[in-house]
Design an enzyme around this catalytic site. Structure first.
Site, PDB file in Angstrom:
ATOM      1  N   HIS A   1      39.377  45.243  31.508  1.00  0.00           N
ATOM      2  CA  HIS A   1      37.973  45.155  31.109  1.00  0.00           C
ATOM      3  C   HIS A   1      37.084  45.043  32.341  1.00  0.00           C
ATOM      4  O   HIS A   1      37.519  44.696  33.436  1.00  0.00           O
ATOM      5  CB  HIS A   1      37.741  43.965  30.175  1.00  0.00           C
ATOM      6  CG  HIS A   1      37.654  42.637  30.866  1.00  0.00           C
ATOM      7  ND1 HIS A   1      36.466  42.107  31.308  1.00  0.00           N
ATOM      8  CD2 HIS A   1      38.612  41.738  31.197  1.00  0.00           C
ATOM      9  CE1 HIS A   1      36.680  40.932  31.872  1.00  0.00           C
ATOM     10  NE2 HIS A   1      37.983  40.686  31.824  1.00  0.00           N
ATOM     11  N   CYS A   2      35.798  45.357  32.128  1.00  0.00           N
ATOM     12  CA  CYS A   2      34.770  45.105  33.143  1.00  0.00           C
ATOM     13  C   CYS A   2      33.604  44.466  32.400  1.00  0.00           C
ATOM     14  O   CYS A   2      33.816  43.570  31.589  1.00  0.00           O
ATOM     15  CB  CYS A   2      34.407  46.373  33.898  1.00  0.00           C
ATOM     16  SG  CYS A   2      34.001  47.808  32.880  1.00  0.00           S
ATOM     17  N   THR A   3      32.380  44.882  32.659  1.00  0.00           N
ATOM     18  CA  THR A   3      31.257  44.323  31.916  1.00  0.00           C
ATOM     19  C   THR A   3      31.025  45.094  30.624  1.00  0.00           C
ATOM     20  O   THR A   3      30.993  44.522  29.540  1.00  0.00           O
ATOM     21  CB  THR A   3      29.982  44.313  32.782  1.00  0.00           C
ATOM     22  OG1 THR A   3      30.136  43.327  33.810  1.00  0.00           O
ATOM     23  CG2 THR A   3      28.752  43.958  31.961  1.00  0.00           C
TER      24      THR A   3
ATOM     25  N   THR B   1      36.353  50.411  33.863  1.00  0.00           N
ATOM     26  CA  THR B   1      37.491  50.425  32.939  1.00  0.00           C
ATOM     27  C   THR B   1      37.873  51.850  32.580  1.00  0.00           C
ATOM     28  O   THR B   1      39.064  52.198  32.529  1.00  0.00           O
ATOM     29  CB  THR B   1      37.145  49.631  31.669  1.00  0.00           C
ATOM     30  OG1 THR B   1      36.919  48.260  32.027  1.00  0.00           O
ATOM     31  CG2 THR B   1      38.256  49.703  30.639  1.00  0.00           C
TER      32      THR B   1
END
Length: 261
Positions: free
Chosen positions: A149-151, A157
């Protein structure tokens, strides 16, 4: 098969990116490869669902500043299984689409053009290379599932998921189809970006929607730009993974043994 978290439990852009056929006639396993946006807004139901996924590794692609502002909410014990970038590269600790928005507002340049430039750079940025290298090393021997995951779960991602699928032999059309599924989360991601705008004194209604659309969504041309940059530098995705990320043939075979069915 693990049960997915409820759609209204704060877990945005979440999905299993396994299950695809491979070019060799096999299939990537389901229930072992997951992706999402950030994990800071999870309600109890989503935390419980994460606990049931059998995660052996969580790859948090966010910069240090993002992690500080929005710490993940995880089931007990999973905080010890997080892989993060070894150093913060700067960019004010923002997600690529947020940094692109700031640059587009300041410069007047088209947001889509800025996003394409970001994708071209991303495979070669020092922190990305170090994190991707560590990820593939861990993935080849991983006991359990992985969540990337990222933001927003779409750009950083999206690239790492695409590289993972490429190494597992997923056809490129299926790689792009998976990448574009982040468009299904457009409304939730738009709401998240609206929060950033409000925090910086910019009401969403004061920003041209034509500027925001290329930032909130994904575009095949973005990922094409990353792949083209990789292939211009190294000739192929496999060569990039081998020469930049240290994914030798033994590691690649280990990945396929673990994730092919």
């Amino acid at each position: 098969m693990p049960e997915a978290p409820p759609l209204d439990a704060g877990l945005v852009n979440f999905r299993d990116f396994g299950g695809c056929p491979t070019t060799t006639g096999g299939r990537v396993a389901s229930g072992r490869l997951f992706r999402s946006a950030h994990l800071s807004g999870l309600r109890t139901e989503a935390v419980s669902a994460l606990a049931g996924l059998g995660l052996g590794l969580i790859v948090d692609l966010r910069h240090e500043g993002e992690r500080r502002r929005e710490p993940s909410r995880l089931p007990p014990g999973l905080d010890r299984r997080i892989l993060t970038a070894p150093k913060d590269p700067g960019e004010q600790g923002e997600a690529p689409h947020v940094s692109a928005l700031a640059r587009a507002i300041a410069s007047g340049r088209p947001a889509r053009e800025i996003m394409i430039e970001s994708y071209r750079r991303s495979p070669f940025e020092e922190d990305r290379v170090a994190l991707f290298t560590a990820y593939f090393r861990r993935l080849a021997t991983l006991d359990g599932a992985v969540l990337i995951h990222c933001t927003a779960g779409k750009d950083r991602t999206g690239l790492l998921v695409a590289l993972t699928q490429a190494l597992l032999g997923v056809h490129r059309d299926d790689i792009f189809a998976e990448y574009l599924r982040s468009l299904d989360a457009f409304d939730a991601l738009a709401a998240s970006l609206a929060g950033w705008l409000d925090a910086h004194g910019l009401g969403a209604d004061a920003v041209d929607p034509a500027l925001l659309r290329p930032l909130i969504g994904v575009d095949r041309d973005y990922l094409e730009a990353a792949f083209a940059a990789i292939e211009a530098e190294h000739g192929s995705i496999d060569a990039y993974c081998r020469l930049r990320l240290g994914v030798d043939e033994a590691t690649a075979q280990g990945l396929r043994r673990r994730f092919h069915i």
